[in-house]
Design an enzyme around this catalytic site. Sequence first.
Site, PDB file in Angstrom:
ATOM      1  CG  ASP A   1      58.264  30.301 107.549  1.00  0.00           C
ATOM      2  OD1 ASP A   1      59.242  30.206 107.452  1.00  0.00           O
ATOM      3  OD2 ASP A   1      57.892  30.671 108.801  1.00  0.00           O
TER       4      ASP A   1
ATOM      5  NE  ARG B   1      69.604  30.770  67.977  1.00  0.00           N
ATOM      6  CZ  ARG B   1      68.702  30.783  68.333  1.00  0.00           C
ATOM      7  NH1 ARG B   1      67.176  31.052  68.477  1.00  0.00           N
ATOM      8  NH2 ARG B   1      68.894  31.601  69.379  1.00  0.00           N
TER       9      ARG B   1
ATOM     10  CG  ASN C   1      59.417  32.300  71.556  1.00  0.00           C
ATOM     11  OD1 ASN C   1      59.716  31.260  72.508  1.00  0.00           O
ATOM     12  ND2 ASN C   1      59.959  32.757  70.830  1.00  0.00           N
TER      13      ASN C   1
ATOM     14  NE  ARG D   1      75.611  58.706  80.286  1.00  0.00           N
ATOM     15  CZ  ARG D   1      75.637  60.095  79.691  1.00  0.00           C
ATOM     16  NH1 ARG D   1      74.489  60.308  79.294  1.00  0.00           N
ATOM     17  NH2 ARG D   1      76.307  60.804  80.916  1.00  0.00           N
TER      18      ARG D   1
END
Length: 788
Positions: free
Chosen positions: A169, A475, A536, A659
């Site tokens: 809550d 960009r 960043n 992996r």
Amino acid sequence: MAQPQSKKIFFENLSGAGKAIAVLTSGGDAQGMNAAVRAVVRMGLYVGAKVYFIHEGYQGMVDGGENIEEASWESVSSMLQVGGTVIGSARCKEFRSHEGRLKAAHNLVQQGITNLCVIGGDGSLTGANLFREEWSGLLTELVEQGLIEADAVQKYSALHIVGMVGSIDNDFCGTDMTIGTDSALHRIIEVVDAIMTTAQSHQRTFVLEVMGRHCGYLALVSALACGADWVLIPEMPPGDGWEDKMCEKLSANRAGMKRLNIIIVAEGAIDRSNRPITTDNIKDLVVKCLGFDTRVTILGHVQRGGTPSAFDRILASRMGVEAVLALLETTANTPACVVSLCGNQSVRLPLMECVQMTQEVQRAMDGKRFEEAVKLRGRSFENNLKTYKLLAHRKPESELPVSNFNVAVLNVGAPSAGMNAAVRSAVRVGISEGHKMFAVSDGFEGFSKGQIKEVKWADVGGWTGQGGSLLGTKRTLPAKHVDKIAEQMREHNINALLIVGGFEAFESLLQLYEARTTHEDFCIPMCMLPATISNNVPGTDLSIGADTALNAIVETCDRIKQSASGTKRRVFIIETMGGYCGYLASVGGLAAGADAAYIYEEPFDIRDLQANVEHLTEKMKTSIQRGLVLRNENCNENYTTDFIYQLYSEEGRGVFDSRKNVLGHMQQGGAPSPFDRNFGTKISAKAMQWVTKKLVETFRQGRVFANTEDTCCLLGMRRRALVFQPVVQLKGETDFVHRIPKEQWWLKLRPLMKILAKYKTSYDVSDSGQLEHVVRNRPKESDASVTM
């Protein structure tokens, strides 16, 4: 508070040898409690203390026996991703009686436990404090009854208590977020997003009841995060005649081409006479007044369930470590404290001060002093309420001020979840302030081509929950199109700019600031909101979109860990995004329980890789036979993901197989998390209010002229406050080659990940340790709390 350089404190110098710490969860369960338990156990063992679980909350403490069990490092493995609490929680009447507490004291003394870490709501914490105050009296009684030796009174003279608030809550004063709240919001928003699609198909109205018997936080924030039409909460009951107003609002929205209505009701919602308002009341009202097809959905215990969000895991892990530090530093006369979060910092607050303030809220509500109740809930709550009112209720044209200013909004850089929420908020706040709002498509490239159109209130409806960038983003930096952009600014008479984006947006703003010398068109107020998954951007601790990306990473890591625990003796190497910024890898590593995270900011060599392999080889000898290693995409140009995978495969041959997995763009997509929706909404509203203020200040002789540093700012979250910082002043804090800030707060969290993965490491705890006091609603200026 940070100490002077000379007085740095490292936790290696704090020893837990000879101490016994017990951890229990009490009251209603909340997602993230397990992460807190895990952190307490591992941190306690790390510093050389004995750690015990108390199963079934206070009931287990009263019953003793097998309920009090010594914990080992492996016993908390795999619980990070589990919702609820694995050590159990129970409501306990017996502990409320003196006899019950006497039994509990006896059980603790038998194990030599004098340090308690309690994870629960305000009731659980109040009980713990009473127990602490009675402790020496209880021990004297036990001696008189011949149940313990007389010297035990001296040996175990004081009981130390640290609390952590676990409650979905978010009803505890003194902390911005309690453990479990963010996860509960995730559950609610998942349901609302799903309901919206079906409501849209049938043009329905949905009334949703969410939890919160005495606190409207979940209702308010989920309404803010999904753009609900109406919200009812106990702290701010609607005024007289609200029924008609609500129906007017719903029918106006339908008339404005909106095919659905969402009304969110907290289970404790009341009217001004303290009479309950139920979902059925609302449904009957809508059907009677408007005849809309209306359905009720009660979310119930779904909100408590499911896996904890990344935010809750990090919050709980930080709190758990902080709780152990607090226990190591307590003396007999330190008051019981709670560890909590303020802005982005862990703080310690006196437990009873927080509890008293929490109880005052209820008293204010009972006494119908609703304004006071909202203030007592804290600045985060008050801020949410103000923002919701600003964005949900459109004033009629006749009541709007007319400013004659034109403000343009655009997205720059890579897309990130939450950008659309920020644009919606900016457009609506701008319109409320009397401006004409313009949206620019495809960043500065679109700007130079004149892809600029006016946007109205209804154009941004339903944007909050959409991922990516609906305006389109590029960009491209403005420098090469500067003349064309200036021309478009003149043509559309743009008087202010709001840019939502990442590092490119920061660079763009710097270029526009430089361009002021040659083009007066850029002498206008300009503001930037940091939005990038990489987190960043200099000048801010958090960026819009990073939380959603973290959740995507953590969810994938959970699945991968599950597959590894099936096959045993397997190590996964996972590559995350972030450019040169290691935020996603480090914080994702902490939230997913990784064994290591390789990042650019913390250089590593072949010896470190070797040490990690040896560490994993040792781990495979225990019962936890799996490993998880995160690697930031640009952490090292030679130690690539393939290289690390091949090294681990060779060195681990015969012990474990490896992996690898590259997560890629799935980190950029998806619907924004509740945190990102709200963070985007709130900082954007604040930025628009700043823009208005600057427009008024810089309007002279019939035009806007702003050429000072403080009219070209970035709005960021710094520790505990939201601050507008001139971009020129942030230049010195930035490493432009690697596109990261020179100093990053989250590097302080890295030792936590290492400690919780059993590595010996150094950890600077100079920032911890000061007991602060609960502050009643702070003055306006530091009005930060975006921590939802």
